[in-house]
Design a protein around this motif. Structure first.
Motif, PDB file in Angstrom:
ATOM      1  N   ASP A  30      18.871   4.869  10.514  1.00  0.00           N
ATOM      2  CA  ASP A  30      19.417   5.515   9.321  1.00  0.00           C
ATOM      3  C   ASP A  30      19.715   6.986   9.632  1.00  0.00           C
ATOM      4  O   ASP A  30      19.966   7.324  10.792  1.00  0.00           O
ATOM      5  N   MET A  31      19.645   7.865   8.653  1.00  0.00           N
ATOM      6  CA  MET A  31      20.098   9.240   8.891  1.00  0.00           C
ATOM      7  C   MET A  31      18.965  10.238   9.102  1.00  0.00           C
ATOM      8  O   MET A  31      19.173  11.451   9.033  1.00  0.00           O
ATOM      9  N   GLN A  69      18.462  -3.720   5.573  1.00  0.00           N
ATOM     10  CA  GLN A  69      19.259  -2.480   5.595  1.00  0.00           C
ATOM     11  C   GLN A  69      20.291  -2.493   4.475  1.00  0.00           C
ATOM     12  O   GLN A  69      20.929  -3.505   4.218  1.00  0.00           O
ATOM     13  N   THR A  73      21.739   5.221   4.675  1.00  0.00           N
ATOM     14  CA  THR A  73      21.814   6.662   4.387  1.00  0.00           C
ATOM     15  C   THR A  73      20.412   7.239   4.204  1.00  0.00           C
ATOM     16  O   THR A  73      20.265   8.419   3.883  1.00  0.00           O
ATOM     17  N   LEU A  75      16.656   8.805   4.639  1.00  0.00           N
ATOM     18  CA  LEU A  75      16.311  10.045   5.343  1.00  0.00           C
ATOM     19  C   LEU A  75      14.877  10.035   5.856  1.00  0.00           C
ATOM     20  O   LEU A  75      14.278  11.079   6.067  1.00  0.00           O
ATOM     21  N   LEU A  90      22.492  -6.029   3.976  1.00  0.00           N
ATOM     22  CA  LEU A  90      22.819  -6.678   2.706  1.00  0.00           C
ATOM     23  C   LEU A  90      24.143  -6.194   2.127  1.00  0.00           C
ATOM     24  O   LEU A  90      24.477  -6.502   0.985  1.00  0.00           O
ATOM     25  N   SER A 133      22.610  12.068  -4.424  1.00  0.00           N
ATOM     26  CA  SER A 133      23.833  12.766  -3.990  1.00  0.00           C
ATOM     27  C   SER A 133      24.670  11.878  -3.073  1.00  0.00           C
ATOM     28  O   SER A 133      25.862  12.099  -2.913  1.00  0.00           O
ATOM     29  N   SER A 134      24.046  10.896  -2.464  1.00  0.00           N
ATOM     30  CA  SER A 134      24.755   9.959  -1.582  1.00  0.00           C
ATOM     31  C   SER A 134      25.358   8.798  -2.371  1.00  0.00           C
ATOM     32  O   SER A 134      25.668   7.761  -1.790  1.00  0.00           O
ATOM     33  N   THR A 139      23.389   2.014  -1.379  1.00  0.00           N
ATOM     34  CA  THR A 139      23.403   0.756  -2.133  1.00  0.00           C
ATOM     35  C   THR A 139      22.247   0.706  -3.136  1.00  0.00           C
ATOM     36  O   THR A 139      21.236   1.388  -2.968  1.00  0.00           O
ATOM     37  N   GLY A 141      20.274  -1.812  -3.456  1.00  0.00           N
ATOM     38  CA  GLY A 141      19.113  -2.356  -2.733  1.00  0.00           C
ATOM     39  C   GLY A 141      18.349  -1.256  -2.017  1.00  0.00           C
ATOM     40  O   GLY A 141      17.116  -1.219  -2.050  1.00  0.00           O
ATOM     41  N   GLY A 145      14.682   0.107  -2.586  1.00  0.00           N
ATOM     42  CA  GLY A 145      13.773   0.195  -1.439  1.00  0.00           C
ATOM     43  C   GLY A 145      13.092   1.554  -1.324  1.00  0.00           C
ATOM     44  O   GLY A 145      11.924   1.649  -0.952  1.00  0.00           O
ATOM     45  N   THR A 146      13.838   2.610  -1.660  1.00  0.00           N
ATOM     46  CA  THR A 146      13.267   3.959  -1.523  1.00  0.00           C
ATOM     47  C   THR A 146      12.747   4.518  -2.856  1.00  0.00           C
ATOM     48  O   THR A 146      12.053   5.530  -2.851  1.00  0.00           O
ATOM     49  N   ALA A 148      14.889   5.707  -5.217  1.00  0.00           N
ATOM     50  CA  ALA A 148      15.726   6.912  -5.162  1.00  0.00           C
ATOM     51  C   ALA A 148      15.747   7.700  -6.475  1.00  0.00           C
ATOM     52  O   ALA A 148      15.630   7.146  -7.566  1.00  0.00           O
ATOM     53  N   GLU A 412      11.282  11.338  -3.354  1.00  0.00           N
ATOM     54  CA  GLU A 412      12.318  10.314  -3.537  1.00  0.00           C
ATOM     55  C   GLU A 412      12.837   9.695  -2.240  1.00  0.00           C
ATOM     56  O   GLU A 412      13.430   8.626  -2.271  1.00  0.00           O
ATOM     57  N   HIS A 413      12.631  10.333  -1.098  1.00  0.00           N
ATOM     58  CA  HIS A 413      13.217   9.790   0.145  1.00  0.00           C
ATOM     59  C   HIS A 413      12.353   8.730   0.795  1.00  0.00           C
ATOM     60  O   HIS A 413      12.827   7.959   1.619  1.00  0.00           O
ATOM     61  N   ASN A 449       9.817  -5.498   8.095  1.00  0.00           N
ATOM     62  CA  ASN A 449       9.991  -4.071   8.404  1.00  0.00           C
ATOM     63  C   ASN A 449       8.715  -3.447   8.973  1.00  0.00           C
ATOM     64  O   ASN A 449       8.183  -2.465   8.424  1.00  0.00           O
TER      65      ASN A 449
HETATM   66  C1  LIG Z   1      23.987  13.337   1.960  1.00  0.00           C
HETATM   67  C2  LIG Z   1      22.808  12.586   1.441  1.00  0.00           C
HETATM   68  C3  LIG Z   1      22.324  12.881   0.176  1.00  0.00           C
HETATM   69  C4  LIG Z   1      21.227  12.187  -0.318  1.00  0.00           C
HETATM   70  N1  LIG Z   1      20.778  12.471  -1.587  1.00  0.00           N
HETATM   71  C5  LIG Z   1      19.736  11.781  -2.098  1.00  0.00           C
HETATM   72  C6  LIG Z   1      19.273  12.065  -3.407  1.00  0.00           C
HETATM   73  O1  LIG Z   1      19.790  12.919  -4.120  1.00  0.00           O
HETATM   74  N2  LIG Z   1      18.221  11.338  -3.866  1.00  0.00           N
HETATM   75  C7  LIG Z   1      17.612  10.364  -3.110  1.00  0.00           C
HETATM   76  O2  LIG Z   1      16.672   9.729  -3.575  1.00  0.00           O
HETATM   77  N3  LIG Z   1      18.051  10.089  -1.851  1.00  0.00           N
HETATM   78  C8  LIG Z   1      19.081  10.764  -1.335  1.00  0.00           C
HETATM   79  N4  LIG Z   1      19.516  10.483  -0.063  1.00  0.00           N
HETATM   80  C9  LIG Z   1      18.826   9.466   0.736  1.00  0.00           C
HETATM   81  C10 LIG Z   1      19.407   8.037   0.644  1.00  0.00           C
HETATM   82  O3  LIG Z   1      20.777   8.043   0.292  1.00  0.00           O
HETATM   83  C11 LIG Z   1      18.588   7.194  -0.333  1.00  0.00           C
HETATM   84  O4  LIG Z   1      17.276   7.036   0.170  1.00  0.00           O
HETATM   85  C12 LIG Z   1      19.165   5.807  -0.636  1.00  0.00           C
HETATM   86  O5  LIG Z   1      18.360   5.197  -1.636  1.00  0.00           O
HETATM   87  C13 LIG Z   1      19.230   4.890   0.573  1.00  0.00           C
HETATM   88  O6  LIG Z   1      20.085   3.797   0.261  1.00  0.00           O
HETATM   89  P1  LIG Z   1      20.751   2.932   1.434  1.00  0.00           P
HETATM   90  O7  LIG Z   1      21.582   1.874   0.818  1.00  0.00           O
HETATM   91  O8  LIG Z   1      21.422   3.803   2.407  1.00  0.00           O
HETATM   92  O9  LIG Z   1      19.443   2.259   2.060  1.00  0.00           O
HETATM   93  P2  LIG Z   1      18.934   2.226   3.561  1.00  0.00           P
HETATM   94  O10 LIG Z   1      18.798   3.597   4.102  1.00  0.00           O
HETATM   95  O11 LIG Z   1      19.720   1.250   4.342  1.00  0.00           O
HETATM   96  O12 LIG Z   1      17.461   1.614   3.326  1.00  0.00           O
HETATM   97  C14 LIG Z   1      16.469   2.350   2.671  1.00  0.00           C
HETATM   98  C15 LIG Z   1      15.186   1.498   2.571  1.00  0.00           C
HETATM   99  O13 LIG Z   1      15.386   0.407   1.688  1.00  0.00           O
HETATM  100  C16 LIG Z   1      15.145  -0.829   2.346  1.00  0.00           C
HETATM  101  N5  LIG Z   1      16.142  -1.771   1.833  1.00  0.00           N
HETATM  102  C17 LIG Z   1      17.485  -1.654   1.802  1.00  0.00           C
HETATM  103  N6  LIG Z   1      18.031  -2.715   1.197  1.00  0.00           N
HETATM  104  C18 LIG Z   1      17.008  -3.535   0.843  1.00  0.00           C
HETATM  105  C19 LIG Z   1      16.914  -4.796   0.205  1.00  0.00           C
HETATM  106  N7  LIG Z   1      17.995  -5.441  -0.238  1.00  0.00           N
HETATM  107  N8  LIG Z   1      15.682  -5.352   0.033  1.00  0.00           N
HETATM  108  C20 LIG Z   1      14.560  -4.713   0.447  1.00  0.00           C
HETATM  109  N9  LIG Z   1      14.590  -3.519   1.053  1.00  0.00           N
HETATM  110  C21 LIG Z   1      15.792  -2.937   1.248  1.00  0.00           C
HETATM  111  C22 LIG Z   1      15.297  -0.525   3.838  1.00  0.00           C
HETATM  112  O14 LIG Z   1      14.529  -1.419   4.640  1.00  0.00           O
HETATM  113  C23 LIG Z   1      14.742   0.882   3.902  1.00  0.00           C
HETATM  114  O15 LIG Z   1      13.342   0.812   3.923  1.00  0.00           O
HETATM  115  C24 LIG Z   1      20.595  11.178   0.474  1.00  0.00           C
HETATM  116  C25 LIG Z   1      21.098  10.893   1.747  1.00  0.00           C
HETATM  117  C26 LIG Z   1      22.186  11.585   2.234  1.00  0.00           C
HETATM  118  C27 LIG Z   1      22.702  11.233   3.596  1.00  0.00           C
END
Ligand SMILES: Cc1cc2nc3c(=O)[nH]c(=O)nc-3n(C[C@H](O)[C@H](O)[C@H](O)COP(=O)(O)OP(=O)(O)OC[C@H]3O[C@@H](n4cnc5c(N)ncnc54)[C@H](O)[C@@H]3O)c2cc1C
Length: 454
Positions: A30-31, A69, A73, A75, A90, A133-134, A139, A141, A145-146, A148, A412-413, A449
């Motif tokens: 991820d990032m 996944q 995105t 962190l 997914l 913000s992302s 997604t 999901g 997961g996080t 958010a 939140e991350h 995981n």
């Molecule tokens: C520019 C930027 C800004 C951001 N701003 C914020 C913000 O304001 N607030 C915030 O909370 N976060 C922020 N984030 C972090 C990130 O976007 C969040 O954590 C977001 O919820 C991750 O979603 P994703 O789809 O990318 O999940 P991923 O990164 O792919 O996965 C995150 C977690 O969820 C699990 N997961 C994913 N899908 C499923 C599923 N279907 N079932 C079970 N587990 C699953 C994964 O195993 C992993 O543990 C930011 C990131 C960036 C790059």
């Protein structure tokens, strides 16, 4: 490995199982910086619940780890692949199955992009509030997961408050349905909540019932400049103590403001020590902003500029959403996520500045100030070993400070790989042991995981 791929293909279309090492490498992480990862043995793109069940049954039989996944995105390294694993993406399960204005719910697949859900809800006069913000790429999901958060959480709360029910495929392939689609419901333990923030360590979310709210009126935002972060935090406390209910209360320090200007020429005031954005989506946002503007002045604001319309307000929000990408351009970054009680926010920001000086590093801060949730971003040169070590040490010092101030290591991350040593400190031995036991109930073989959280 070919046994694994052959077995996966027995229940999936050929194109849904990808073994190409270059493609697999692209799904490695991820990032988050500083987190280990490995190239997955295969990347799988299911499109149905049954296909996910087939993947999990196969993984259980062959004892292969599975890393769910979303858009990657995240962190904290929580979606990073481990050696020999199936990266279970997914993103192709991305349908909004139902949007019901009477029950005020959406029924969605996990790969739906957050902003797509918001736009779909808006077409029905509704809103899905959690807005990381992302939001244009992450997604639902991944948000579940996080657990958010986002910009409007100061008024509307975080993802957990909007997840009413879930469909989850367990590691052995069974389908678990949790929660409800009713406005109320208290039957049994709240397993729905358990899955929010579980970082894919208990099962795969394949469907979600999400609560929607009536769409709020357009938001108006004010920008207030302060000569110190202390004064900006005094203003945050004054606004909350006066009983206001802002829909947004964000802070950017000088480093962040300058980085955003450099990236997008937003014309933000870059001599200010702290820029506070406060928004209202109330029936009379202009008078709310006038009252809050007065409180900002009393706290020492050198300039208070209310946006004249929702277009100008949206520009200010855009600037805030660019904070992390803009800081990312200054070097390699480690993004922290420590939340403290609002009353301790000034101490937190002063402490982060001190840590930056002590470790001789640039640390830019943006914060969901109304939630006390800070994102100190440590900037360093990854090629410089000594500087990298100082960056990691400063990152740890920031978490220690957060705990000292009565806060949490992650607002939140999530914990992922980045903060797993710190989770033990926050939970204590009893909490940690019980959490491990809960994990074992859902995932006795430890294939879900692995290595994340604990
Ligand atoms: C520019 C930027 C800004 C951001 N701003 C914020 C913000 O304001 N607030 C915030 O909370 N976060 C922020 N984030 C972090 C990130 O976007 C969040 O954590 C977001 O919820 C991750 O979603 P994703 O789809 O990318 O999940 P991923 O990164 O792919 O996965 C995150 C977690 O969820 C699990 N997961 C994913 N899908 C499923 C599923 N279907 N079932 C079970 N587990 C699953 C994964 O195993 C992993 O543990 C930011 C990131 C960036 C790059």
């Amino acid at each position: 490995m070919s046994d694994l791929v052959d077995r996966l293909r027995e229940g999936l279309p050929e194109a849904a199982v990808v073994q190409d090492p270059d493609v697999a490498a692209a799904y490695q992480q991820d990032m988050a910086g500083f987190c280990e990862s490995a190239v997955p043995a295969a990347v799988v793109f299911p499109e149905t619940v049954e296909q996910v069940q087939h993947v999990m049954r196969t993984a259980t039989e062959l004892r292969v780890p599975v890393v769910p996944q979303g858009a990657r995105t995240g962190l904290s390294g929580a979606a990073n692949a481990v050696a020999g694993c199936i990266a279970l993406s997914l993103v192709k399960m991305n349908r909004i199955l139902e949007l019901d204005p009477v029950d005020r719910i959406a029924v969605v697949e996990p790969g739906v992009i957050n902003a797509d859900l918001s736009r779909a809800a808006a077409r029905h006069g509704l809103s899905y509030p959690p807005d990381p913000s992302s939001w244009e790429s992450c997604t639902v999901g991944g948000n579940i997961g996080t657990g958010a958060g986002g910009l409007c959480c100061v008024k509307y709360g975080v993802t957990a408050e909007y997840v009413l029910g879930l469909d989850v495929v367990l590691p052995d392939g069974r389908l678990l349905r949790t929660g409800r689609r009713t406005a109320k419901g208290v039957a049994g333990y709240d397993l729905t909540r358990l899955f929010v923030g579980a970082e894919g360590t208990l099962g795969v979310v394949v469907g979600a019932v999400l609560a929607l709210r009536p769409a709020p009126p357009p938001q108006l935002v004010l920008a207030a400049e302060f000569a110190s972060t202390d004064e900006a935090c005094t203003a945050v406390c004054a606004v909350m103590a006066a009983g206001h209910v802002p829909s947004l209360m964000e802070l950017m320090d000088t480093t962040t403001v300058r980085a955003v200007n450099a990236m997008a020429q937003m014309g933000l005031p870059d001599s200010t020590a702290a820029l506070l954005l406060v928004g209202f989506d109330s029936l009379d946002p202009a008078s709310d902003l006038a009252a809050v503007g007065e409180l900002c002045r009393e706290a020492g604001a050198t300039e208070v500029v209310p946006a004249s319309d929702s277009g100008e307000s949206e520009l200010l929000l855009q600037a805030r959403r660019l904070a992390l990408p803009a800081l990312d351009r200054l070097g390699t970054t480690m993004i922290d996520d420590v939340a403290v009680p609002r009353t301790r926010l000034a101490e937190m920001l002063a402490g982060v500045a001190r840590i930056g000086r002590d470790y001789e590093l640039t640390i830019g801060v943006c914060a969901h100030a109304g939630d006390g949730n800070t994102h100190p971003v440590v900037v360093f040169d990854a090629k410089d070993e000594a500087e990298s070590a100082r960056a990691r040490a400063s990152f740890d010092a920031i978490m220690a400070l957060g705990l000292e101030l009565g806060g949490t290591i992650t607002g939140e991350h999530g914990v992922g790989l980045l903060k797993k040593e710190w989770l033990a400190r926050e939970l204590g031995p009893v909490g940690l042991e019980l959490q491990r036991q809960v994990k074992a109930v859902f995932d006795p073989l430890g294939i879900m995981n692995p290595g994340k959280l604990f």
